[in-house]
Design a protein around this motif. Structure first.
Motif, PDB file in Angstrom:
ATOM      1  N   SER A 184       1.185  -1.781  -7.165  1.00  0.00           N
ATOM      2  CA  SER A 184      -0.127  -1.252  -7.543  1.00  0.00           C
ATOM      3  C   SER A 184       0.032   0.242  -7.867  1.00  0.00           C
ATOM      4  O   SER A 184       0.837   0.941  -7.246  1.00  0.00           O
ATOM      5  N   ILE A 212      -2.178   6.343   3.398  1.00  0.00           N
ATOM      6  CA  ILE A 212      -2.776   5.075   2.947  1.00  0.00           C
ATOM      7  C   ILE A 212      -4.225   4.997   3.438  1.00  0.00           C
ATOM      8  O   ILE A 212      -5.140   4.712   2.670  1.00  0.00           O
ATOM      9  N   ALA A 255      -0.298   2.722  -4.963  1.00  0.00           N
ATOM     10  CA  ALA A 255       0.568   2.641  -3.776  1.00  0.00           C
ATOM     11  C   ALA A 255       1.169   4.014  -3.493  1.00  0.00           C
ATOM     12  O   ALA A 255       1.577   4.722  -4.415  1.00  0.00           O
ATOM     13  N   MET A 276      -8.306   4.868   1.652  1.00  0.00           N
ATOM     14  CA  MET A 276      -9.150   3.667   1.760  1.00  0.00           C
ATOM     15  C   MET A 276     -10.594   4.060   2.004  1.00  0.00           C
ATOM     16  O   MET A 276     -10.868   4.935   2.826  1.00  0.00           O
ATOM     17  N   LYS A 319       0.840  -1.212   0.000  1.00  0.00           N
ATOM     18  CA  LYS A 319       0.000   0.000   0.000  1.00  0.00           C
ATOM     19  C   LYS A 319       0.870   1.255   0.000  1.00  0.00           C
ATOM     20  O   LYS A 319       0.418   2.328  -0.394  1.00  0.00           O
TER      21      LYS A 319
END
Ligand SMILES: Nc1nc2c(ncn2[C@@H]2O[C@H](COP(=O)(O)OP(=O)(O)OP(=O)(O)O)[C@@H](O)[C@H]2O)c(=O)[nH]1
Length: 160
Positions: free
Chosen positions: A63, A122, A66, A126, A34
């Motif tokens: 990803s 991070i 990230a 989310m 992440k």
């Protein structure tokens, strides 16, 4: 520091080896990450020159969303500095979303801040989702507790 050491022990933080021979292991580390912290040594030109190589690995395996953070370490060795702050800032500015800061692992300068900021970034990305199973469990636990009948006195012992 102990907190981060424990996080590493739990596999929440992984330290990849810098050497080429560990590249196959390293590629697995990028998947699912992440956040990625790219650390170079401000006193060693070659560690800065290696950054494009690490970026290639990130582009290939990590990803797209990230979080990326570039860290110039060994700020305590200012007199031996080989990479200026501006050089590193320029490098980071060319990579979308990459943040930059300098730190000293030796002096524990900016270490907590780096990880806390990364975790914060991070988490802010989310979605605030509650899995449906958890939700139904919590709804169930909100039901009124069944009434417990008052405790009956223990039956008297009969004596002869
Ligand atoms: N002066 C100073 N030395 C440091 C600092 N951080 C690490 N070192 C030293 O630099 C050397 C390399 O540190 P490592 O933590 O092994 O570096 P690494 O990037 O994990 O190395 P790789 O295993 O090749 O990836 C060690 O001798 C450390 O003690 C720092 O902030 N200041």
């Amino acid at each position: 520091m102990l907190f981060w050491k424990n996080a590493a022990r739990l596999g929440l933080i992984r330290d990849t080896a810098g050497q080429e021979r560990f590249n196959s292991i390293t590629s697995a580390y990028y998947r699912g990450a992440k956040g990625i912290v790219l650390v170079y040594d401000i006193t060693k030109q070659e560690t800065f020159e290696d950054l494009p190589k690490w970026m290639k690995m990130i582009d290939k395996y990590a990803s797209e969303d990230a979080e990326l953070l570039l860290v110039g370490n060994k700020l305590d060795c200012e007199s031996d500095r080989a990479i200026s702050r501006q050089q590193a800032e320029r490098f980071a500015s060319r990579i979308s979303g990459m943040r930059f800061c300098e730190a000293s692992a030796k002096d524990n300068f900016n270490v907590d801040e780096i990880f806390l900021k990364l975790v914060d970034d991070i988490l802010s990305k989310m979605p605030l989702e509650v899995p449906s199973k958890e939700l139904s469990n919590s709804v169930l636990s909100l039901q009124p507790e069944p009434e417990i009948p008052p405790e009956l006195p223990p039956p008297r012992m009969r004596c002869c």
